[in-house]
Design a protein around this motif. Structure first.
Motif, PDB file in Angstrom:
ATOM      1  N   TYR A 107       0.790  -1.228   0.000  1.00  0.00           N
ATOM      2  CA  TYR A 107       0.000   0.000   0.000  1.00  0.00           C
ATOM      3  C   TYR A 107       0.829   1.288   0.000  1.00  0.00           C
ATOM      4  O   TYR A 107       0.368   2.311  -0.514  1.00  0.00           O
ATOM      5  CB  TYR A 107      -0.924   0.033   1.234  1.00  0.00           C
ATOM      6  CG  TYR A 107      -1.910  -1.100   1.295  1.00  0.00           C
ATOM      7  CD1 TYR A 107      -3.034  -1.118   0.471  1.00  0.00           C
ATOM      8  CD2 TYR A 107      -1.720  -2.156   2.182  1.00  0.00           C
ATOM      9  CE1 TYR A 107      -3.950  -2.160   0.538  1.00  0.00           C
ATOM     10  CE2 TYR A 107      -2.626  -3.205   2.253  1.00  0.00           C
ATOM     11  CZ  TYR A 107      -3.742  -3.212   1.424  1.00  0.00           C
ATOM     12  OH  TYR A 107      -4.634  -4.242   1.485  1.00  0.00           O
ATOM     13  N   HIS A 108       2.024   1.283   0.567  1.00  0.00           N
ATOM     14  CA  HIS A 108       2.686   2.554   0.894  1.00  0.00           C
ATOM     15  C   HIS A 108       4.050   2.734   0.234  1.00  0.00           C
ATOM     16  O   HIS A 108       4.861   3.530   0.709  1.00  0.00           O
ATOM     17  CB  HIS A 108       2.833   2.681   2.412  1.00  0.00           C
ATOM     18  CG  HIS A 108       1.554   2.445   3.156  1.00  0.00           C
ATOM     19  ND1 HIS A 108       0.417   3.194   2.922  1.00  0.00           N
ATOM     20  CD2 HIS A 108       1.221   1.535   4.105  1.00  0.00           C
ATOM     21  CE1 HIS A 108      -0.557   2.768   3.713  1.00  0.00           C
ATOM     22  NE2 HIS A 108      -0.093   1.756   4.439  1.00  0.00           N
ATOM     23  N   THR A 109       4.305   2.031  -0.854  1.00  0.00           N
ATOM     24  CA  THR A 109       5.572   2.212  -1.552  1.00  0.00           C
ATOM     25  C   THR A 109       5.696   3.638  -2.082  1.00  0.00           C
ATOM     26  O   THR A 109       6.781   4.234  -2.059  1.00  0.00           O
ATOM     27  CB  THR A 109       5.687   1.212  -2.717  1.00  0.00           C
ATOM     28  OG1 THR A 109       5.366  -0.094  -2.246  1.00  0.00           O
ATOM     29  CG2 THR A 109       7.099   1.203  -3.277  1.00  0.00           C
ATOM     30  N   GLY A 110       4.582   4.203  -2.552  1.00  0.00           N
ATOM     31  CA  GLY A 110       4.602   5.579  -3.041  1.00  0.00           C
ATOM     32  C   GLY A 110       4.930   6.577  -1.951  1.00  0.00           C
ATOM     33  O   GLY A 110       5.669   7.547  -2.177  1.00  0.00           O
ATOM     34  N   SER A 111       4.399   6.357  -0.744  1.00  0.00           N
ATOM     35  CA  SER A 111       4.690   7.265   0.369  1.00  0.00           C
ATOM     36  C   SER A 111       6.155   7.196   0.768  1.00  0.00           C
ATOM     37  O   SER A 111       6.786   8.226   1.054  1.00  0.00           O
ATOM     38  CB  SER A 111       3.797   6.919   1.568  1.00  0.00           C
ATOM     39  OG  SER A 111       2.425   7.093   1.249  1.00  0.00           O
ATOM     40  N   VAL A 112       6.694   5.981   0.788  1.00  0.00           N
ATOM     41  CA  VAL A 112       8.119   5.831   1.096  1.00  0.00           C
ATOM     42  C   VAL A 112       8.960   6.482  -0.001  1.00  0.00           C
ATOM     43  O   VAL A 112       9.994   7.107   0.275  1.00  0.00           O
ATOM     44  CB  VAL A 112       8.482   4.346   1.258  1.00  0.00           C
ATOM     45  CG1 VAL A 112       9.978   4.185   1.495  1.00  0.00           C
ATOM     46  CG2 VAL A 112       7.701   3.730   2.410  1.00  0.00           C
ATOM     47  N   ALA A 113       8.524   6.353  -1.255  1.00  0.00           N
ATOM     48  CA  ALA A 113       9.244   6.982  -2.362  1.00  0.00           C
ATOM     49  C   ALA A 113       9.253   8.499  -2.210  1.00  0.00           C
ATOM     50  O   ALA A 113      10.273   9.160  -2.467  1.00  0.00           O
ATOM     51  CB  ALA A 113       8.611   6.592  -3.697  1.00  0.00           C
ATOM     52  N   LEU A 114       8.120   9.087  -1.767  1.00  0.00           N
ATOM     53  CA  LEU A 114       8.056  10.534  -1.565  1.00  0.00           C
ATOM     54  C   LEU A 114       8.968  10.974  -0.425  1.00  0.00           C
ATOM     55  O   LEU A 114       9.732  11.938  -0.552  1.00  0.00           O
ATOM     56  CB  LEU A 114       6.610  10.950  -1.282  1.00  0.00           C
ATOM     57  CG  LEU A 114       6.392  12.417  -0.883  1.00  0.00           C
ATOM     58  CD1 LEU A 114       6.955  13.364  -1.927  1.00  0.00           C
ATOM     59  CD2 LEU A 114       4.909  12.688  -0.638  1.00  0.00           C
ATOM     60  N   GLY A 115       8.889  10.274   0.702  1.00  0.00           N
ATOM     61  CA  GLY A 115       9.732  10.636   1.836  1.00  0.00           C
ATOM     62  C   GLY A 115      11.215  10.513   1.519  1.00  0.00           C
ATOM     63  O   GLY A 115      12.006  11.402   1.856  1.00  0.00           O
ATOM     64  N   SER A 116      11.606   9.435   0.860  1.00  0.00           N
ATOM     65  CA  SER A 116      13.020   9.244   0.501  1.00  0.00           C
ATOM     66  C   SER A 116      13.452  10.244  -0.563  1.00  0.00           C
ATOM     67  O   SER A 116      14.616  10.659  -0.592  1.00  0.00           O
ATOM     68  CB  SER A 116      13.252   7.814   0.015  1.00  0.00           C
ATOM     69  OG  SER A 116      12.397   7.504  -1.078  1.00  0.00           O
TER      70      SER A 116
END
Length: 703
Positions: A503-512
């Protein structure tokens, strides 16, 4: 945040830092109802990775890593390859012209012709003062390809840089002919082909040792790297099995330390603080003592007696080898050690004096983290996965960097006109006038290097983010259950990892992406700062660059703090990055007095734990490799500190992998505790989820 997590009632607090969390009977930890978040940034991340793969393929198709390994002559041909397979060594017509390479790639831009030879010169001599090229010199003279020197034309060939005029007795290193044993009379180099005559240059000036040293600083660096590198590799080979044993012991000590923290957390943390203070005090005393001793010693005598005119053999290579042990005999080294030890000791004493109560609260939080880790035992072994992923990212970056660098095209220049040219298209009657200058890195290649560097940063921070979200989900599952450890999911860590990727690969991509961008800007600022030191070294520029470096350093620290809290909120509620970052930051602000100091003190205690484990292994390895433990069969080494440094650094990484779990557990439990205090009041209707021990230390009671 989902609407069911906040209920509008009269007890809800509202202020400058957002609405406080309120009681929700349906909330019991990480929610199962989730949807994919920040999909746009996931698409960007996938597109970026695809572009990274394309760059790697182009580099693989056009690159030749041999260019970076083997020396290249003045025409762009690699020595020891192709038509010059029988000429593996690179010879420089005049090494005295290579000094400017000190700030560039060694030898790549040396303004002297370079040709491939089958053998390096075996004697030191000069041709500038000869009037006749007798048979002795005909077999020794080195010229450009397809040129033959005769008694009639050798003078003109030397003046036109078509044949070398000065030769130094050399040995091959890294495919290049490097000066070795030189004959001297006082400080003047001797021409070995004459009867003790001086070695003369083209201006009829004798070449002395100082001149060749000063003008060949690049050789000095190369020789130092060669000698030290060879000895270090030799030491690593001899002690490889002992280093592996050291890493295994470090892993065992770290694991036992984490296990013991579950029962003796108070005792071990205070012991760690005391141990670090004692070690720093001893280190400070020893460093000051060494500095005082070395300050009173007289300077060493020069290697060569200037006044002596006796002919001696001078080992140029050996004289250039600055043994790294000599740094330990330098008083400035021990002065720096003294300053570092004093600063660390001063900070620790201040922390103990002014943060005693906060330390007790931090210890209680670490004790709770120990219980969480004991319930979620798979979290101890989970860091292996992110570390392997980081190793893959670093290896891929290094491979692509080599391929990109080897894709550079050769640049040629006409020696007569100074214009760019190409050997196959030159119309000049002398094809030897179009020579290779360097491998020219175009703007495309430079952009590819920047792309590859940004890929390294984004990839590493992405892997770290995945690990943090996964661990946060596991420890949040531990906190938000009443019956511990029975109610904790068996595969809590892998459940968090699944939710992160699902679910949250995109959120981790944004934070990184945010952290990678800030780090990338910092690297560019450092690059500009180095250029400013070289071309615009003034006070105003220094102040501006210092402010920029400081500001972006603080910004990166702040964003890392925001990211970690955002990842915890993502693991619990499943919202997007921006919403989670806002909620986590406002939660901290509403409890700023309690949160700020306590969080940093906890981090400091964990760092002290890592330093204790690392220092223990460093001391043990020092006694082992300095032959103070006679029952160990340790081989004799060139640098006994090489395996010590390797084991110490490896121990720190291993300890960090274990303590990173604790760090994430502490941060997750602390945010959950703050939210628990806002949601519940300890009554029968709204009971606290925190443990009795944490409730007692933090002054909370059940009603």
């Amino acid at each position: 945040m989902p609407k069911n997590n906040r209920i509008n009632d009269t007890n809800q607090t509202k202020g400058n830092f957002g609405d406080a969390f309120t009681y929700d009977p349906k909330f019991n930890g990480p929610t199962d109802k989730r949807s994919c978040t920040d999909i746009f940034f996931l698409i960007i991340f996938i597109a970026f990775i695809s572009g990274w793969i394309v760059i790697a393929f182009i580099g693989y198709s056009n690159g030749n890593p041999e260019k970076l390994i083997y020396p290249t002559d003045s025409y762009g041909d690699i020595c020891g390859r192709g038509q010059y397979h029988d000429r593996p060594y690179l010879f420089f017509f005049n090494l005295l012209k290579c000094a400017k390479n000190l700030n560039h790639k060694i030898f790549d831009r040396c303004d002297t012709p370079q040709v491939c030879v089958s053998q390096c010169p075996t004697q030191t001599f000069s041709l500038y003062q000869l009037n006749r090229l007798d048979e002795r010199y005909k077999s020794l003279i080195i010229c450009k390809y397809n040129i033959t020197a005769t008694n009639e034309n050798f003078k003109q060939l030397i003046n036109d840089d078509k044949c070398a005029g000065i030769y130094f007795k050399s040995e091959p290193f890294a495919g290049r002919c490097i000066p070795s044993l030189l004959t001297m009379s006082g400080q003047i180099l001797t021409d070995e082909m004459t009867s003790g005559g001086n070695l003369m240059d083209n201006t009829n000036t004798a070449i002395d040792l100082k001149k060749i040293k000063d003008t060949n600083q690049a050789i000095v660096l190369l020789l130092n790297a060669q000698q030290v590198g060879y000895k270090i590799i030799q030491d690593l080979r001899q002690t490889f099995s002992w280093i592996i044993i050291g890493f295994g012991l470090a892993m065992l000590i770290s694991f036992l330390w984490i296990v013991c923290m579950q029962w003796f957390a108070h005792l071990m943390i205070w012991f760690s603080i005391l141990a670090v203070i004692v070690l720093n005090s001893c280190g400070l005393y020893y460093a000051v003592n060494r500095y005082t001793t070395l300050s009173s010693e007289t300077t060493a005598e020069p290697l060569v007696n200037v006044s002596s005119k006796k002919s001696v053999n001078y080992d140029f290579r050996k004289s250039m080898d600055n043994n790294l042990d000599s740094y330990l005999a330098n008083r400035d080294t021990w002065f720096a050690f003294s300053i570092i030890c004093a600063i660390v000791l001063f900070i620790l004493i201040l922390v103990l004096l002014f943060l005693r109560k906060r330390i007790k609260l931090a210890i209680a939080l670490i004790v709770e983290a120990s219980r969480a880790v004991s319930c979620v035992k798979s979290s101890l072994f989970f860091p292996v996965i992110p570390y392997l992923m980081q190793l893959i990212v670093i290896s891929y970056w290094a491979t692509v960097a080599i391929l990109i660098a080897s894709s550079a095209r050769p640049q040629y220049k006409n020696l007569k006109t100074g214009q760019d040219c190409h050997p196959n298209l030159i119309l000049d009657s002398d094809p030897q006038s179009c020579v290779f200058i360097q491998y020219f890195e175009s703007n495309v290649i430079f952009a590819a290097h920047l792309y590859n560097l940004f890929g390294l940063l984004w990839g590493l921070f992405f892997v770290i983010g995945v690990g943090q979200v996964s661990l946060a989900g596991a420890f949040a599952s531990y906190y938000w259950v009443f019956k511990k450890p029975q109610g904790v999911p068996f595969f809590a860590v892998f459940g968090g990892l699944y939710r992160c990727f699902r679910y949250h690969t995109g959120s981790v991509a944004l934070g990184s992406l945010l952290i990678a961008t800030i780090r990338f800007i910092r690297i560019i600022i450092e690059y500009i700062n180095e250029k400013c030191k070289k071309y615009a070294d003034n006070c105003f520029v220094k102040v501006v660059m210092c402010c920029c470096r400081c500001w972006f350093w603080l910004l990166e620290i702040f964003m890392k703090y925001i990211n970690k809290n955002a990842y915890i909120m993502i693991a619990v509620y499943g919202n997007g990055f921006c919403t989670s970052a806002k909620d986590g930051f406002l939660l901290i602000l509403r409890n700023a007095t309690r949160a700020t100091v306590l969080d940093k003190v906890t981090d400091l205690l964990l760092i002290i734990g890592k330093l204790t484990v690392t220092s223990s292994m460093a001391i043990l390895s020092f006694y082992a490799f300095s032959h103070k433990l006679e029952f160990l069969d340790i081989p004799t080494l060139n640098y006994y500190w090489v395996p010590i440094v390797v084991i110490t650094f490896g121990t720190y990484l291993i300890a960090s992998s274990f303590f990173s779990v604790y760090s994430m557990a502490v941060d997750t439990l602390f945010l959950c505790f703050l939210e628990d205090c806002e949601r519940n009041d300890g009554s029968h209707e709204k009971p606290y989820y925190m443990s009795k021990n944490l409730m007692k230390v933090l002054g909370k009671k059940k009603k």
